[in-house]
Design a protein around this motif. Structure first.
Motif, PDB file in Angstrom:
ATOM      1  N   LEU A 108       3.024   6.529   2.139  1.00  0.00           N
ATOM      2  CA  LEU A 108       1.823   6.890   1.384  1.00  0.00           C
ATOM      3  C   LEU A 108       1.911   6.408  -0.066  1.00  0.00           C
ATOM      4  O   LEU A 108       0.903   6.036  -0.670  1.00  0.00           O
ATOM      5  N   ASP A 109       3.137   6.392  -0.609  1.00  0.00           N
ATOM      6  CA  ASP A 109       3.290   5.903  -1.989  1.00  0.00           C
ATOM      7  C   ASP A 109       2.962   4.413  -2.075  1.00  0.00           C
ATOM      8  O   ASP A 109       2.336   3.959  -3.029  1.00  0.00           O
ATOM      9  N   ARG A 110       3.364   3.672  -1.036  1.00  0.00           N
ATOM     10  CA  ARG A 110       3.048   2.236  -1.021  1.00  0.00           C
ATOM     11  C   ARG A 110       1.538   2.029  -0.889  1.00  0.00           C
ATOM     12  O   ARG A 110       0.972   1.113  -1.493  1.00  0.00           O
ATOM     13  N   LEU A 111       0.911   2.875  -0.083  1.00  0.00           N
ATOM     14  CA  LEU A 111      -0.542   2.788   0.070  1.00  0.00           C
ATOM     15  C   LEU A 111      -1.235   2.994  -1.283  1.00  0.00           C
ATOM     16  O   LEU A 111      -2.115   2.226  -1.669  1.00  0.00           O
ATOM     17  N   LEU A 112      -0.794   4.020  -2.017  1.00  0.00           N
ATOM     18  CA  LEU A 112      -1.392   4.288  -3.329  1.00  0.00           C
ATOM     19  C   LEU A 112      -1.195   3.105  -4.276  1.00  0.00           C
ATOM     20  O   LEU A 112      -2.123   2.684  -4.964  1.00  0.00           O
ATOM     21  N   ALA A 113       0.020   2.580  -4.278  1.00  0.00           N
ATOM     22  CA  ALA A 113       0.319   1.461  -5.180  1.00  0.00           C
ATOM     23  C   ALA A 113      -0.570   0.263  -4.831  1.00  0.00           C
ATOM     24  O   ALA A 113      -1.144  -0.391  -5.713  1.00  0.00           O
ATOM     25  N   ARG A 114      -0.718   0.008  -3.544  1.00  0.00           N
ATOM     26  CA  ARG A 114      -1.515  -1.123  -3.089  1.00  0.00           C
ATOM     27  C   ARG A 114      -2.989  -0.938  -3.453  1.00  0.00           C
ATOM     28  O   ARG A 114      -3.661  -1.850  -3.950  1.00  0.00           O
ATOM     29  N   MET A 115      -3.485   0.276  -3.200  1.00  0.00           N
ATOM     30  CA  MET A 115      -4.870   0.585  -3.500  1.00  0.00           C
ATOM     31  C   MET A 115      -5.144   0.361  -4.995  1.00  0.00           C
ATOM     32  O   MET A 115      -6.105  -0.304  -5.373  1.00  0.00           O
ATOM     33  N   TRP A 116      -4.227   0.880  -5.809  1.00  0.00           N
ATOM     34  CA  TRP A 116      -4.410   0.795  -7.253  1.00  0.00           C
ATOM     35  C   TRP A 116      -4.410  -0.660  -7.728  1.00  0.00           C
ATOM     36  O   TRP A 116      -5.238  -1.073  -8.539  1.00  0.00           O
ATOM     37  N   GLU A 117      -3.486  -1.416  -7.161  1.00  0.00           N
ATOM     38  CA  GLU A 117      -3.360  -2.836  -7.500  1.00  0.00           C
ATOM     39  C   GLU A 117      -4.659  -3.593  -7.179  1.00  0.00           C
ATOM     40  O   GLU A 117      -5.158  -4.379  -7.979  1.00  0.00           O
ATOM     41  N   GLU A 118      -5.216  -3.314  -5.994  1.00  0.00           N
ATOM     42  CA  GLU A 118      -6.424  -4.028  -5.562  1.00  0.00           C
ATOM     43  C   GLU A 118      -7.637  -3.665  -6.407  1.00  0.00           C
ATOM     44  O   GLU A 118      -8.601  -4.414  -6.457  1.00  0.00           O
ATOM     45  N   MET A 119      -7.597  -2.502  -7.065  1.00  0.00           N
ATOM     46  CA  MET A 119      -8.747  -2.092  -7.867  1.00  0.00           C
ATOM     47  C   MET A 119      -8.839  -2.869  -9.172  1.00  0.00           C
ATOM     48  O   MET A 119      -9.891  -2.917  -9.798  1.00  0.00           O
ATOM     49  N   GLY A 120      -7.723  -3.482  -9.564  1.00  0.00           N
ATOM     50  CA  GLY A 120      -7.733  -4.305 -10.763  1.00  0.00           C
ATOM     51  C   GLY A 120      -8.072  -3.541 -12.032  1.00  0.00           C
ATOM     52  O   GLY A 120      -8.776  -4.048 -12.908  1.00  0.00           O
ATOM     53  N   LEU A 121      -7.591  -2.299 -12.140  1.00  0.00           N
ATOM     54  CA  LEU A 121      -7.861  -1.524 -13.353  1.00  0.00           C
ATOM     55  C   LEU A 121      -6.951  -1.988 -14.486  1.00  0.00           C
ATOM     56  O   LEU A 121      -5.814  -2.404 -14.261  1.00  0.00           O
ATOM     57  N   VAL A 122      -7.469  -1.917 -15.683  1.00  0.00           N
ATOM     58  CA  VAL A 122      -6.725  -2.356 -16.861  1.00  0.00           C
ATOM     59  C   VAL A 122      -6.672  -1.195 -17.849  1.00  0.00           C
ATOM     60  O   VAL A 122      -7.708  -0.749 -18.341  1.00  0.00           O
TER      61      VAL A 122
END
Ligand code: GTP
Ligand code: K
Ligand code: MG
Length: 399
Positions: free
Chosen positions: A276-290
């Motif tokens: 689940l931690d990897r899922l969160l990291a991946r999701m966050w990465e794909e959102m491209g937040l700065v």
């Protein structure tokens, strides 16, 4: 005949038609006909307010993620695990009947996660509550397509088709085709690369189908008829989608390995709380937040409270950052000082057009105001861009 029947009829004709050089123009025209009908289908019925029966949830936080999937793949279980907001989960299908929002707190940002009813084949044409669900997906920044790892892999294709039918394009970038309607002058057709899918005649026919007789078309890549239709329709939404294979606790390790290697995919188990931690990291990465940390002159930035920008929503330049703080700020800004990966040296004097990157530190220098000249903690003579390290974040600024 209704729109859906018309679409079905054309689809049947396409299925009957053999694919070869001679039928290529006719098939192209049929594709354009279907695209036009699907666009009609998206228009809200006359007299309706367009409201979606309790599916509208107010946007909250720095981004929105929709959970899309077949019934009983574990969407609600996942929402409860990731957000702490309870969403009823059960072994029977269509347990969830509406849109349930939760909040994920991750890396000092807040992400709105939306649990939704399961959708099935035919959703795009209104089966179940498919159209409302897909409308919510469209309003999101990214989609998590939740799949049951123990079920047919065909589900992924079926859902992708349903989402494509309403104009969503997952993990694709817009076709490199320049298209501009004109008032006169006929059709000008050009390409910068050799084309293997579309020729001038086919392009004319598609445009004719749209009753467009004057336009400039320039292919910058070897695009397909479908790409051309997408560009003409102009209403496509290009979104990131992460395929989340849940329930890996019930399949063998070889299958887990195979699924994990597919593009844009991640394997998890809600039951065993696996990955689940990897899922969160991946999701966050794909959102491209700065995340941008604001540094008041002579003080240290507050590293727990970033200004969050996104390339999808608004943009990530110094100007976007200033507008985010206050809409009238921009006219008082002389320049800004930037520390972080976007800076060539620390601090870099930047103008409004400078593109900021995640974890940059920014100090605004207003007109007729003295700067601290970068005498702060972040002064560096290195030309190598570097991230503000966690240690630097914790250490107090000496200014
Ligand atoms: N084995 C296994 N079962 C799971 C896992 N995650 C969820 N489930 C079970 O799958 C069933 C469906 O879960 P839900 O969370 O209700 O699924 P959903 O996608 O929200 O279903 P709908 O709302 O009906 O579309 C429940 O019985 C869950 O306990 C998992 O990781 N492994
Ligand atoms: K269920
Ligand atoms: Mg559910």
């Amino acid at each position: 005949m209704g729109i859906i029947e018309k679409i079905k009829e054309i689809e049947a004709e396409m299925a009957r038609t053999q694919k070869n050089k001679a039928t290529e123009y006719h098939l192209g025209q049929l594709k354009a006909k279907i695209a036009k009908l699907r666009t009609q289908l998206l228009e809200p019925p006359k007299g309706s307010s367009g409201a979606g029966d309790g599916f509208e949830v107010t946007k909250f936080g720095h981004g929105r993620v929709a959970l899309i999937g077949f019934p009983s793949v574990g969407k609600s279980t996942l929402l409860t695990l990731l957000t702490g907001t309870h969403s009823e989960a059960a072994s029977y299908e269509f347990t969830t009947l509406t849109c349930i929002p939760g909040i994920i707190h991750y890396k000092d940002t807040k992400i709105q996660l939306l649990d939704l009813p399961g959708i099935i084949e035919g959703a795009a044409e209104g089966k179940g509550r498919g159209r409302q669900v897909i409308a919510v997906a469209k309003s999101s920044d990214i989609v998590l397509m939740v799949l049951d790892a123990s079920k047919s892999e065909g589900h992924r294709q079926i859902l992708t088709r349903e989402l494509e039918a309403v104009g969503l394009r997952l993990n694709k970038r817009p076709p490199q085709i320049y298209f501009k309607k004109k008032k006169t002058g006929g059709i000008s057709f050009n390409s910068t690369v050799p084309l293997t899918h579309v020729d001038e005649k086919l392009c004319y026919q598609i445009l004719h189908e749209y009753k467009i007789h004057n336009a400039e078309v320039l292919f910058r890549e070897d695009a397909t008829v479908d790409d051309l239709i997408d560009v003409i329709e102009g209403n496509r939404k290009y979104m990131k989608c992460v395929y989340v294979y849940n329930k890996i606790d019930v399949i063998g390790i070889d299958d887990v390995d195979r699924l994990a290697r597919q593009p844009n995919s991640i394997v998890i188990s809600c039951n065993l709380k696996l990955n689940l931690d990897r899922l969160l990291a991946r999701m966050w990465e794909e959102m491209g937040l700065v995340r941008i940390y604001s540094k008041p002159q002579g003080q240290q930035p507050d590293f727990t409270d970033p200004v969050v920008l996104s390339s999808g929503r608004g943009g990530c330049t110094v100007e976007d950052f200033c507008n985010h703080i206050h809409r009238n700020l921009i006219k008082d800004v002389k320049y800004v000082l930037v520390w972080g990966t976007s800076a060539r040296h620390y601090p870099q004097h930047c103008g409004l057009g400078h593109a900021l990157q995640d974890e940059d530190v920014v100090q605004i220098v207003k007109k007729k105001e003295k700067e601290d000249g970068g005498r702060g903690r972040f002064k560096s003579h290195s030309n190598a861009p570097a991230r503000i390290s966690d240690r630097e974040k914790k250490a107090p600024l000496k200014t």
